[in-house]
Design a protein around this motif. Structure first.
Motif, PDB file in Angstrom:
ATOM      1  N   LYS A 105       0.822  -1.206   0.000  1.00  0.00           N
ATOM      2  CA  LYS A 105       0.000   0.000   0.000  1.00  0.00           C
ATOM      3  C   LYS A 105       0.859   1.260   0.000  1.00  0.00           C
ATOM      4  N   TYR A 106       2.149   1.077   0.311  1.00  0.00           N
ATOM      5  CA  TYR A 106       3.092   2.195   0.294  1.00  0.00           C
ATOM      6  C   TYR A 106       4.130   1.975  -0.798  1.00  0.00           C
ATOM      7  N   GLY A 107       4.628   3.069  -1.337  1.00  0.00           N
ATOM      8  CA  GLY A 107       5.809   3.023  -2.179  1.00  0.00           C
ATOM      9  C   GLY A 107       6.884   3.822  -1.472  1.00  0.00           C
ATOM     10  N   LEU A 108       8.101   3.294  -1.411  1.00  0.00           N
ATOM     11  CA  LEU A 108       9.174   3.986  -0.698  1.00  0.00           C
ATOM     12  C   LEU A 108      10.349   4.204  -1.629  1.00  0.00           C
ATOM     13  N   VAL A 109      10.790   5.454  -1.690  1.00  0.00           N
ATOM     14  CA  VAL A 109      11.974   5.825  -2.465  1.00  0.00           C
ATOM     15  C   VAL A 109      13.074   6.170  -1.470  1.00  0.00           C
ATOM     16  N   PHE A 110      14.160   5.396  -1.515  1.00  0.00           N
ATOM     17  CA  PHE A 110      15.247   5.560  -0.563  1.00  0.00           C
ATOM     18  C   PHE A 110      16.210   6.657  -1.002  1.00  0.00           C
ATOM     19  N   GLN A 111      16.974   7.167  -0.048  1.00  0.00           N
ATOM     20  CA  GLN A 111      17.950   8.196  -0.393  1.00  0.00           C
ATOM     21  C   GLN A 111      19.110   7.617  -1.194  1.00  0.00           C
ATOM     22  N   SER A 112      19.384   6.318  -1.068  1.00  0.00           N
ATOM     23  CA  SER A 112      20.517   5.710  -1.774  1.00  0.00           C
ATOM     24  C   SER A 112      20.065   4.837  -2.944  1.00  0.00           C
ATOM     25  N   PHE A 113      18.868   5.111  -3.464  1.00  0.00           N
ATOM     26  CA  PHE A 113      18.322   4.508  -4.682  1.00  0.00           C
ATOM     27  C   PHE A 113      17.906   3.039  -4.488  1.00  0.00           C
ATOM     28  N   HIS A 114      18.842   2.164  -4.050  1.00  0.00           N
ATOM     29  CA  HIS A 114      18.551   0.740  -3.819  1.00  0.00           C
ATOM     30  C   HIS A 114      18.021   0.044  -5.069  1.00  0.00           C
ATOM     31  N   LEU A 115      18.514   0.424  -6.228  1.00  0.00           N
ATOM     32  CA  LEU A 115      18.206  -0.328  -7.440  1.00  0.00           C
ATOM     33  C   LEU A 115      19.007  -1.632  -7.434  1.00  0.00           C
ATOM     34  N   PHE A 116      18.471  -2.653  -8.093  1.00  0.00           N
ATOM     35  CA  PHE A 116      19.192  -3.916  -8.199  1.00  0.00           C
ATOM     36  C   PHE A 116      20.269  -3.784  -9.279  1.00  0.00           C
ATOM     37  N   PRO A 117      21.541  -3.867  -8.916  1.00  0.00           N
ATOM     38  CA  PRO A 117      22.602  -3.592  -9.895  1.00  0.00           C
ATOM     39  C   PRO A 117      22.693  -4.624 -11.013  1.00  0.00           C
ATOM     40  N   GLN A 118      22.195  -5.853 -10.769  1.00  0.00           N
ATOM     41  CA  GLN A 118      22.312  -6.925 -11.757  1.00  0.00           C
ATOM     42  C   GLN A 118      21.220  -6.881 -12.820  1.00  0.00           C
ATOM     43  N   ARG A 147      15.404   8.867 -10.316  1.00  0.00           N
ATOM     44  CA  ARG A 147      14.171   8.902 -11.111  1.00  0.00           C
ATOM     45  C   ARG A 147      13.693   7.488 -11.438  1.00  0.00           C
ATOM     46  N   ALA A 148      14.639   6.577 -11.689  1.00  0.00           N
ATOM     47  CA  ALA A 148      14.263   5.175 -11.901  1.00  0.00           C
ATOM     48  C   ALA A 148      13.647   4.585 -10.635  1.00  0.00           C
ATOM     49  N   ALA A 149      14.195   4.944  -9.486  1.00  0.00           N
ATOM     50  CA  ALA A 149      13.655   4.443  -8.219  1.00  0.00           C
ATOM     51  C   ALA A 149      12.233   4.967  -7.988  1.00  0.00           C
ATOM     52  N   ILE A 150      11.978   6.204  -8.367  1.00  0.00           N
ATOM     53  CA  ILE A 150      10.628   6.765  -8.237  1.00  0.00           C
ATOM     54  C   ILE A 150       9.657   6.008  -9.149  1.00  0.00           C
ATOM     55  N   ALA A 151      10.067   5.777 -10.389  1.00  0.00           N
ATOM     56  CA  ALA A 151       9.212   5.037 -11.324  1.00  0.00           C
ATOM     57  C   ALA A 151       8.943   3.626 -10.814  1.00  0.00           C
ATOM     58  N   ARG A 152       9.958   2.993 -10.247  1.00  0.00           N
ATOM     59  CA  ARG A 152       9.777   1.642  -9.712  1.00  0.00           C
ATOM     60  C   ARG A 152       8.754   1.627  -8.577  1.00  0.00           C
ATOM     61  N   ALA A 153       8.837   2.618  -7.693  1.00  0.00           N
ATOM     62  CA  ALA A 153       7.901   2.689  -6.568  1.00  0.00           C
ATOM     63  C   ALA A 153       6.469   2.874  -7.041  1.00  0.00           C
ATOM     64  N   LEU A 154       6.297   3.561  -8.143  1.00  0.00           N
ATOM     65  CA  LEU A 154       4.957   3.844  -8.651  1.00  0.00           C
ATOM     66  C   LEU A 154       4.359   2.689  -9.451  1.00  0.00           C
ATOM     67  N   MET A 155       5.183   1.712  -9.821  1.00  0.00           N
ATOM     68  CA  MET A 155       4.705   0.609 -10.642  1.00  0.00           C
ATOM     69  C   MET A 155       3.611  -0.210  -9.947  1.00  0.00           C
ATOM     70  N   LEU A 156       3.628  -0.259  -8.621  1.00  0.00           N
ATOM     71  CA  LEU A 156       2.653  -1.061  -7.903  1.00  0.00           C
ATOM     72  C   LEU A 156       1.460  -0.235  -7.430  1.00  0.00           C
ATOM     73  N   SER A 157       1.328   0.964  -7.956  1.00  0.00           N
ATOM     74  CA  SER A 157       0.184   1.843  -7.656  1.00  0.00           C
ATOM     75  C   SER A 157      -0.057   1.984  -6.151  1.00  0.00           C
ATOM     76  N   PRO A 158       0.941   2.450  -5.415  1.00  0.00           N
ATOM     77  CA  PRO A 158       0.774   2.579  -3.958  1.00  0.00           C
ATOM     78  C   PRO A 158      -0.242   3.651  -3.601  1.00  0.00           C
ATOM     79  N   ARG A 159      -0.899   3.496  -2.459  1.00  0.00           N
ATOM     80  CA  ARG A 159      -1.826   4.515  -1.995  1.00  0.00           C
ATOM     81  C   ARG A 159      -1.078   5.744  -1.504  1.00  0.00           C
ATOM     82  N   ILE A 160       0.091   5.523  -0.920  1.00  0.00           N
ATOM     83  CA  ILE A 160       0.913   6.632  -0.439  1.00  0.00           C
ATOM     84  C   ILE A 160       2.344   6.419  -0.908  1.00  0.00           C
ATOM     85  N   LEU A 161       2.935   7.453  -1.480  1.00  0.00           N
ATOM     86  CA  LEU A 161       4.315   7.397  -1.938  1.00  0.00           C
ATOM     87  C   LEU A 161       5.192   8.132  -0.925  1.00  0.00           C
TER      88      LEU A 161
END
Length: 277
Positions: free
Chosen positions: A86-99, A166-180
């Protein structure tokens, strides 16, 4: 109408009480910004809301449903996961999967969720493939929205910090969270890259998305927020509209914090920990 209501949230780490009874509410389409010095509890509160930390006490109600109550029995992993989504979280250190490529970073969680749903509902393989096609379409749309269409097949290491965020923001929005939720979304960026991320967040505000933002960017907080909370020593020391918080601070603690933040951002002295969690 409140989409989120938080009551009596407390969190301790050993003998130290980080959150000392937090009460707040957020309305649908509202942007709530949390400000305060290092150690004030901002990030811990955000992590408690996102199930990354478990409060010692408290109740959280989202869309009229109690999704956290420390008095209830331990919930199953499946229920916990459903509540987290229900939440989308964008971290300060991106936390994208490098692989994985940028595009795969966006589609991975959504594809896993679709697979689980199809299995639980005993849907056909054809239905699963249709869901994957829709996920691909949404990923393309979000990549275009944040200006990363040309970078879709690159790996995170090939992106600038601003592009990764910006990629991390898009990823968080992919699951249509109620609160970002954003935890210091620009703190890991060079100053020249901060603006591109803040522009994306402002555009999300303009379309009415409900957001909770922890930030040390006071000018941004003033411009984007509907409600601002100043945290100090694990409590909400002051709250109000941006005009009230930045234009007419009532407490000496808030006045000192804003003065320190302004000095840091105008380059009067090296950046301190003020405004970071």
């Amino acid at each position: 109408m409140a989409i989120l209501e938080v009551s009596g949230v407390r969190k301790r780490f050993g003998e130290r009480e980080i959150l000392r009874g937090i009460d707040l509410s957020v309305n649908e389409g509202e942007v709530l910004t949390l400000i305060g010095s290092s150690g004030s509890g901002k990030t811990t509160l955000l992590r408690c809301l996102n199930y990354l930390e478990t409060p010692d006490e408290g109740v959280v109600v989202l869309d009229g449903e109690t999704i956290l109550d420390t008095n209830e029995r331990k919930v199953s992993p499946a229920v916990r996961r459903a509540r987290q989504l229900k939440y989308g979280l964008v971290f300060q250190s991106f936390h994208l999967f490098p692989q994985y490529t940028v595009r795969k970073n966006l589609t991975l969680a959504a594809a896993l969720a679709a697979k689980e749903a199809c299995r639980a509902n005993r849907e056909s393989r054809a239905a699963y493939k249709e869901k994957l096609s829709e996920i691909d379409r949404r990923a393309d749309a979000w990549l275009a929205r944040v200006g990363l269409t040309e970078q879709a097949q690159l790996y995170p290491s090939a992106l600038s910090g601003g592009q990764q965020q910006r990629a991390a923001i898009a990823r968080a929005l992919m699951l249509s969270p109620r609160i970002l939720c954003f935890d210091e979304p620009t703190s890991a960026l060079d100053p020249e890259l901060t603006g591109e991320v803040l522009r994306v967040i402002k555009s999300l505000r303009e379309e009415g998305r409900t957001m909770i933002i922890v930030t040390h960017e006071m000018a941004f907080a003033r411009a984007v927020s509907d409600q601002v909370i100043f945290m100090a020593d694990g409590v909400i020391a002051e709250s109000g509209s941006p005009e009230e918080i930045f234009g007419n601070p009532k407490s000496e603690k808030l006045r000192a914090f804003l003065s320190d933040s302004q000095s840091n951002q105008t380059g009067d002295r090296p950046l301190s920990a003020a405004g970071r969690s």
